[in-house]
Scaffold this motif. Sequence first.
Motif, PDB file in Angstrom:
ATOM      1  N   THR A 185     -18.352  51.248  43.465  1.00  0.00           N
ATOM      2  CA  THR A 185     -17.700  51.152  42.169  1.00  0.00           C
ATOM      3  C   THR A 185     -17.846  49.732  41.647  1.00  0.00           C
ATOM      4  O   THR A 185     -17.537  48.770  42.353  1.00  0.00           O
ATOM      5  N   LEU A 186     -18.331  49.601  40.427  1.00  0.00           N
ATOM      6  CA  LEU A 186     -18.482  48.306  39.770  1.00  0.00           C
ATOM      7  C   LEU A 186     -17.497  48.243  38.615  1.00  0.00           C
ATOM      8  O   LEU A 186     -17.507  49.116  37.732  1.00  0.00           O
ATOM      9  N   ALA A 187     -16.640  47.218  38.612  1.00  0.00           N
ATOM     10  CA  ALA A 187     -15.618  47.093  37.572  1.00  0.00           C
ATOM     11  C   ALA A 187     -15.554  45.643  37.097  1.00  0.00           C
ATOM     12  O   ALA A 187     -15.713  44.713  37.886  1.00  0.00           O
ATOM     13  N   GLY A 188     -15.311  45.479  35.793  1.00  0.00           N
ATOM     14  CA  GLY A 188     -15.201  44.137  35.234  1.00  0.00           C
ATOM     15  C   GLY A 188     -15.835  44.072  33.853  1.00  0.00           C
ATOM     16  O   GLY A 188     -16.252  45.089  33.300  1.00  0.00           O
ATOM     17  N   ARG A 189     -15.904  42.873  33.311  1.00  0.00           N
ATOM     18  CA  ARG A 189     -16.439  42.676  31.960  1.00  0.00           C
ATOM     19  C   ARG A 189     -17.657  41.755  32.009  1.00  0.00           C
ATOM     20  O   ARG A 189     -17.613  40.683  32.604  1.00  0.00           O
ATOM     21  N   LEU A 190     -18.728  42.203  31.370  1.00  0.00           N
ATOM     22  CA  LEU A 190     -19.951  41.417  31.302  1.00  0.00           C
ATOM     23  C   LEU A 190     -20.220  41.000  29.864  1.00  0.00           C
ATOM     24  O   LEU A 190     -19.598  41.493  28.917  1.00  0.00           O
ATOM     25  N   GLU A 191     -21.182  40.118  29.711  1.00  0.00           N
ATOM     26  CA  GLU A 191     -21.501  39.614  28.378  1.00  0.00           C
ATOM     27  C   GLU A 191     -22.226  40.682  27.544  1.00  0.00           C
ATOM     28  O   GLU A 191     -21.914  40.869  26.370  1.00  0.00           O
ATOM     29  N   ARG A 192     -23.169  41.387  28.169  1.00  0.00           N
ATOM     30  CA  ARG A 192     -24.004  42.339  27.432  1.00  0.00           C
ATOM     31  C   ARG A 192     -23.985  43.717  28.084  1.00  0.00           C
ATOM     32  O   ARG A 192     -23.874  43.844  29.296  1.00  0.00           O
ATOM     33  N   ARG A 193     -24.135  44.724  27.244  1.00  0.00           N
ATOM     34  CA  ARG A 193     -24.192  46.090  27.754  1.00  0.00           C
ATOM     35  C   ARG A 193     -25.421  46.296  28.637  1.00  0.00           C
ATOM     36  O   ARG A 193     -25.359  47.024  29.628  1.00  0.00           O
ATOM     37  N   SER A 194     -26.533  45.682  28.278  1.00  0.00           N
ATOM     38  CA  SER A 194     -27.744  45.833  29.079  1.00  0.00           C
ATOM     39  C   SER A 194     -27.526  45.347  30.507  1.00  0.00           C
ATOM     40  O   SER A 194     -28.091  45.907  31.452  1.00  0.00           O
ATOM     41  N   ALA A 196     -24.744  45.557  32.187  1.00  0.00           N
ATOM     42  CA  ALA A 196     -23.987  46.607  32.872  1.00  0.00           C
ATOM     43  C   ALA A 196     -24.915  47.744  33.299  1.00  0.00           C
ATOM     44  O   ALA A 196     -24.805  48.280  34.410  1.00  0.00           O
ATOM     45  N   GLU A 197     -25.842  48.115  32.424  1.00  0.00           N
ATOM     46  CA  GLU A 197     -26.782  49.193  32.761  1.00  0.00           C
ATOM     47  C   GLU A 197     -27.694  48.790  33.914  1.00  0.00           C
ATOM     48  O   GLU A 197     -27.985  49.602  34.801  1.00  0.00           O
ATOM     49  N   ILE A 198     -28.124  47.533  33.902  1.00  0.00           N
ATOM     50  CA  ILE A 198     -28.969  47.038  34.992  1.00  0.00           C
ATOM     51  C   ILE A 198     -28.201  47.042  36.306  1.00  0.00           C
ATOM     52  O   ILE A 198     -28.728  47.441  37.352  1.00  0.00           O
ATOM     53  N   ALA A 199     -26.946  46.590  36.266  1.00  0.00           N
ATOM     54  CA  ALA A 199     -26.136  46.515  37.487  1.00  0.00           C
ATOM     55  C   ALA A 199     -25.986  47.889  38.127  1.00  0.00           C
ATOM     56  O   ALA A 199     -26.141  48.052  39.344  1.00  0.00           O
ATOM     57  N   VAL A 200     -25.705  48.900  37.307  1.00  0.00           N
ATOM     58  CA  VAL A 200     -25.529  50.259  37.835  1.00  0.00           C
ATOM     59  C   VAL A 200     -26.856  50.795  38.386  1.00  0.00           C
ATOM     60  O   VAL A 200     -26.910  51.360  39.484  1.00  0.00           O
ATOM     61  N   ALA A 201     -27.936  50.599  37.632  1.00  0.00           N
ATOM     62  CA  ALA A 201     -29.240  51.119  38.056  1.00  0.00           C
ATOM     63  C   ALA A 201     -29.706  50.458  39.346  1.00  0.00           C
ATOM     64  O   ALA A 201     -30.232  51.140  40.248  1.00  0.00           O
ATOM     65  N   MET A 202     -29.528  49.156  39.458  1.00  0.00           N
ATOM     66  CA  MET A 202     -29.986  48.451  40.653  1.00  0.00           C
ATOM     67  C   MET A 202     -29.123  48.775  41.867  1.00  0.00           C
ATOM     68  O   MET A 202     -29.630  48.875  42.983  1.00  0.00           O
ATOM     69  N   ALA A 203     -27.835  48.958  41.669  1.00  0.00           N
ATOM     70  CA  ALA A 203     -26.950  49.297  42.793  1.00  0.00           C
ATOM     71  C   ALA A 203     -27.328  50.648  43.383  1.00  0.00           C
ATOM     72  O   ALA A 203     -27.204  50.865  44.593  1.00  0.00           O
ATOM     73  N   ARG A 204     -27.811  51.550  42.544  1.00  0.00           N
ATOM     74  CA  ARG A 204     -28.218  52.871  43.038  1.00  0.00           C
ATOM     75  C   ARG A 204     -29.397  52.770  44.004  1.00  0.00           C
ATOM     76  O   ARG A 204     -29.620  53.665  44.804  1.00  0.00           O
ATOM     77  N   GLN A 205     -30.156  51.687  43.903  1.00  0.00           N
ATOM     78  CA  GLN A 205     -31.354  51.552  44.733  1.00  0.00           C
ATOM     79  C   GLN A 205     -31.074  50.931  46.097  1.00  0.00           C
ATOM     80  O   GLN A 205     -31.976  50.845  46.935  1.00  0.00           O
ATOM     81  N   ILE A 206     -29.848  50.516  46.324  1.00  0.00           N
ATOM     82  CA  ILE A 206     -29.501  49.926  47.629  1.00  0.00           C
ATOM     83  C   ILE A 206     -29.475  51.016  48.684  1.00  0.00           C
ATOM     84  O   ILE A 206     -28.888  52.085  48.485  1.00  0.00           O
ATOM     85  N   ASP A 207     -30.108  50.770  49.820  1.00  0.00           N
ATOM     86  CA  ASP A 207     -30.114  51.747  50.913  1.00  0.00           C
ATOM     87  C   ASP A 207     -28.694  52.028  51.386  1.00  0.00           C
ATOM     88  O   ASP A 207     -27.907  51.113  51.620  1.00  0.00           O
ATOM     89  N   GLY A 208     -28.384  53.306  51.532  1.00  0.00           N
ATOM     90  CA  GLY A 208     -27.063  53.715  51.986  1.00  0.00           C
ATOM     91  C   GLY A 208     -26.114  54.057  50.857  1.00  0.00           C
ATOM     92  O   GLY A 208     -25.048  54.610  51.103  1.00  0.00           O
ATOM     93  N   LEU A 216     -17.658  49.290  34.000  1.00  0.00           N
ATOM     94  CA  LEU A 216     -17.935  47.990  33.394  1.00  0.00           C
ATOM     95  C   LEU A 216     -17.774  48.056  31.881  1.00  0.00           C
ATOM     96  O   LEU A 216     -18.094  49.055  31.239  1.00  0.00           O
ATOM     97  N   THR A 217     -17.292  46.950  31.319  1.00  0.00           N
ATOM     98  CA  THR A 217     -17.238  46.789  29.870  1.00  0.00           C
ATOM     99  C   THR A 217     -18.095  45.589  29.497  1.00  0.00           C
ATOM    100  O   THR A 217     -18.561  44.851  30.367  1.00  0.00           O
ATOM    101  N   TRP A 218     -18.302  45.378  28.200  1.00  0.00           N
ATOM    102  CA  TRP A 218     -19.165  44.293  27.750  1.00  0.00           C
ATOM    103  C   TRP A 218     -18.693  43.776  26.390  1.00  0.00           C
ATOM    104  O   TRP A 218     -18.021  44.474  25.623  1.00  0.00           O
ATOM    105  N   ARG A 219     -19.038  42.534  26.111  1.00  0.00           N
ATOM    106  CA  ARG A 219     -18.662  41.907  24.843  1.00  0.00           C
ATOM    107  C   ARG A 219     -19.635  42.267  23.738  1.00  0.00           C
ATOM    108  O   ARG A 219     -19.242  42.508  22.597  1.00  0.00           O
ATOM    109  N   LEU A 220     -20.925  42.327  24.053  1.00  0.00           N
ATOM    110  CA  LEU A 220     -21.963  42.543  23.057  1.00  0.00           C
ATOM    111  C   LEU A 220     -22.799  43.755  23.422  1.00  0.00           C
ATOM    112  O   LEU A 220     -23.319  43.841  24.537  1.00  0.00           O
ATOM    113  N   ASP A 221     -22.942  44.689  22.479  1.00  0.00           N
ATOM    114  CA  ASP A 221     -23.780  45.860  22.709  1.00  0.00           C
ATOM    115  C   ASP A 221     -25.188  45.537  22.210  1.00  0.00           C
ATOM    116  O   ASP A 221     -25.557  45.845  21.071  1.00  0.00           O
ATOM    117  N   ASP A 222     -25.979  44.914  23.078  1.00  0.00           N
ATOM    118  CA  ASP A 222     -27.335  44.537  22.679  1.00  0.00           C
ATOM    119  C   ASP A 222     -28.296  45.707  22.667  1.00  0.00           C
ATOM    120  O   ASP A 222     -29.398  45.600  22.132  1.00  0.00           O
TER     121      ASP A 222
END
Length: 243
Positions: A185-194, A196-208, A216-222
């Motif tokens: 679970t990833l929770a918190g506020r980031l600067e950009r929406r992109s 947040a999307e990268i964080a979720v996508a990359m975490a899915r690739q971790i073994d296990g 996650l929330t964001w300040r700017l929807d880039d």
Amino acid sequence: MKHDKVGSLMAMDVVRAEYGTPAEEVARLLAGHRIGGMPLVDQDDQVIGVVSASDLTAQEAERPDPRRSRSRFGIPGLSPAARRRSARAPARTAGELMSAPPVTAHAEDTIVEAARILARRGVKRLPVLDEEDRLVGIVTRRDLLRVFLRPDAEIREEVIEEVLVRVLWLMPRSIEVVAADGVVTLAGRLERRSEAEIAVAMARQIDGVVAVVGELTWRLDDTRERSDEQALHGVADDRLRKL
């Protein structure tokens, strides 16, 4: 970032046989090394098949049991079903016992890809090949299972180090990372929406990692800005084509 490769997990000291290896020798090898199966290779070390303990067991079951029936003269004979089975010559070599074509993986395949092959094909082990399709190792279902039973603390540390710090250049505690039974679970506020999307996508690739919950929330929807830019480019391209 990518999953670990099969080559990092495989056993390189592979017990193997050839097509002409006697069936009795195959049985001794399997029993002596306490393994359930082995690949068969040709003279170029290319895998031509796999022979397993179940293959040997199946052949043993084909042999007639003299206790099942007797001839009318009191001499042990064959039942009708046994006579039909015995009409086929028993396998004398590994090649006559093997399952082919073999199900294999390559050393450069990811562990997840190898796990999917095992599940899809219903096998317990995969001979591992190099770029020239020569046998270089073997990986078993148990080997792969160890990867997917990683401790949650280890998964959490890798998400923080690989995703937050190395990919997004964030401070380790910039967002909350919780791992429980392989679910991150990833929770918190980031600067950009992109981000947040990268964080979720990359975490899915971790073994296990079984699944990722993005809170996650964001300040700017880039991402919206990129969509607007693409739309503007599309209008401009249409006008240029009409000139």
